[in-house]
Write an enzyme that holds these catalytic residues in place. Sequence first.
Site, PDB file in Angstrom:
ATOM      1  N   GLY A   1     -11.044   5.439   0.270  1.00 44.67           N
ATOM      2  CA  GLY A   1     -10.143   6.182  -0.154  1.00 44.67           C
ATOM      3  C   GLY A   1      -8.739   5.580  -0.301  1.00 44.67           C
ATOM      4  N   HIS A   2      -7.651   6.426   0.245  1.00 43.08           N
ATOM      5  CA  HIS A   2      -6.064   5.949  -0.145  1.00 43.08           C
ATOM      6  C   HIS A   2      -6.005   4.676   0.780  1.00 43.08           C
ATOM      7  CE1 HIS A   2      -2.003   6.637  -0.754  1.00 43.08           C
ATOM      8  NE2 HIS A   2      -1.742   6.627   0.305  1.00 43.08           N
ATOM      9  N   PHE A   3      -6.451   4.749   1.905  1.00 45.50           N
ATOM     10  CA  PHE A   3      -6.376   3.710   3.102  1.00 45.50           C
ATOM     11  C   PHE A   3      -7.821   3.029   3.111  1.00 45.50           C
ATOM     12  CE2 PHE A   3      -3.468   7.173   4.630  1.00 45.50           C
ATOM     13  CZ  PHE A   3      -2.175   6.027   4.837  1.00 45.50           C
TER      14      PHE A   3
ATOM     15  N   GLN B   1       0.924  -1.355  -0.026  1.00 47.15           N
ATOM     16  CA  GLN B   1      -0.034  -0.090  -0.016  1.00 47.15           C
ATOM     17  C   GLN B   1       0.840   1.245  -0.060  1.00 47.15           C
ATOM     18  OE1 GLN B   1      -0.675   2.535   2.579  1.00 47.15           O
ATOM     19  NE2 GLN B   1      -2.617   3.393   1.291  1.00 47.15           N
TER      20      GLN B   1
ATOM     21  N   ASP C   1      -9.336   8.292  -3.385  1.00 48.94           N
ATOM     22  CA  ASP C   1      -7.986   8.692  -3.390  1.00 48.94           C
ATOM     23  C   ASP C   1      -7.550   9.904  -4.310  1.00 48.94           C
ATOM     24  OD1 ASP C   1      -5.264   8.973  -2.919  1.00 48.94           O
ATOM     25  OD2 ASP C   1      -4.741   6.793  -3.217  1.00 48.94           O
TER      26      ASP C   1
END
Length: 302
Positions: free
Chosen positions: A269-271, A109, A243
Site C-alpha cells: 500500500g501507501h506505506f 515517501q 495506495d
Amino acid sequence: MSASPSISSTTTYHSVDIGGVKIFYREAGPKNAPVIVLLHGYPSSSRMYDPLLPLLADRYHLIAPDYPGFGQSDGPPPSTYRYTFDHLAETMETLLAKLGVQRYVLFMQDYGGPVGFRMAIAHPDRIQALIVQNANAYEEGLGAKWKGIAKYWDEPPAHPEQVDAFVSLEGAKQRHLGNSPNVDRYNPDTWMDEYAILSRPGEREIQAALLYDYRTNVASYPAWQAWLRQHKPPTLVMWGRYDPSFIVPGAEAYKRDVPDAELHILDAGHFALDEQTDEIARLTRDFLQRRLTAGASSRYHP
C-alpha cells in the site's frame, strides 16, 4: 546466511535545535559512507524507516529526520512556525548543514516528495540519486480523494470535514491498509501510534495548515518534472499498488521525464515498508550499488 543486525544495535537517536525548534532524527551506518536522507510521509515520522535502516546500515550512512509537528520533533503552533512545504524543506536543509552533509541520496515517501523536490531544486549539485516510494509528482497520480481536498483548498472554512477526515483514526488506518488484500500483514499499533501524535494539542491546526499548503505542491508538479528532465538523476521508483491516495499512473509517469528510471510496482500500500521491507531493501541496495557515481561509491569500502 548471517542474521540481519537489530535496530537497537545500529540506530542512534538525536535532536538538534533549528531556530528554536527541536528537530529529532534517527541515524545509522558509518559516517564515512555515502549518505541517504530518508524523508517520511503523513501522518508518520522517521519511525516508518525503523525496519529499513539496519538493512542498509552496513554500507550507507542513514539520516531520517522528523519534520516539525511530526514524531519526536517539536510542534510549535502555526503562529510561531510557518507550516508550509517551503519551510519544511528549509528546515531539513538547515539540519543537514548542521550535520555537515553536503551530498546525498534522497529517499522520499509521500510528504517526503514535496519536501525533497524543493531541496533538489534549491541545490541540484547535492543530489546523487532519487529513491521514490509513493511520492507523487504527477496529476495522474492523484487518487479520487483529492477532488474533495481541492474543495478545501478553494474554500477552507466551508469544508472542515476534509481536515476532520485527514486527522482521524480511520484516516490513519486507511493510509496503511489502502486496498491491500493482505490486511493481516499490518500492525495496528502503527496507526494507533500515529493517531496519538495527531491527537496532541495544537496538532489539528498544524496539519490543517500543511493540508492547505499542499495545493502548492500540485502547482509545482511542472517545475519538478522540468527539473527531472534537465538533471535526469539516477532514479528508483518503488510504488505500492494498493495506495488509493497516490495511484500507479503517478509511478509510471516518472519514466516520461527520466526514461531510464527503474520502476517497480509492489504488492503493498501507501506505506510499502509495511508489507515489503525486504524487497525494498534489496531493490535499494542493488540500485545504489549500480547507479551511484564511481567517485561517491569508491570512498567507502566496508
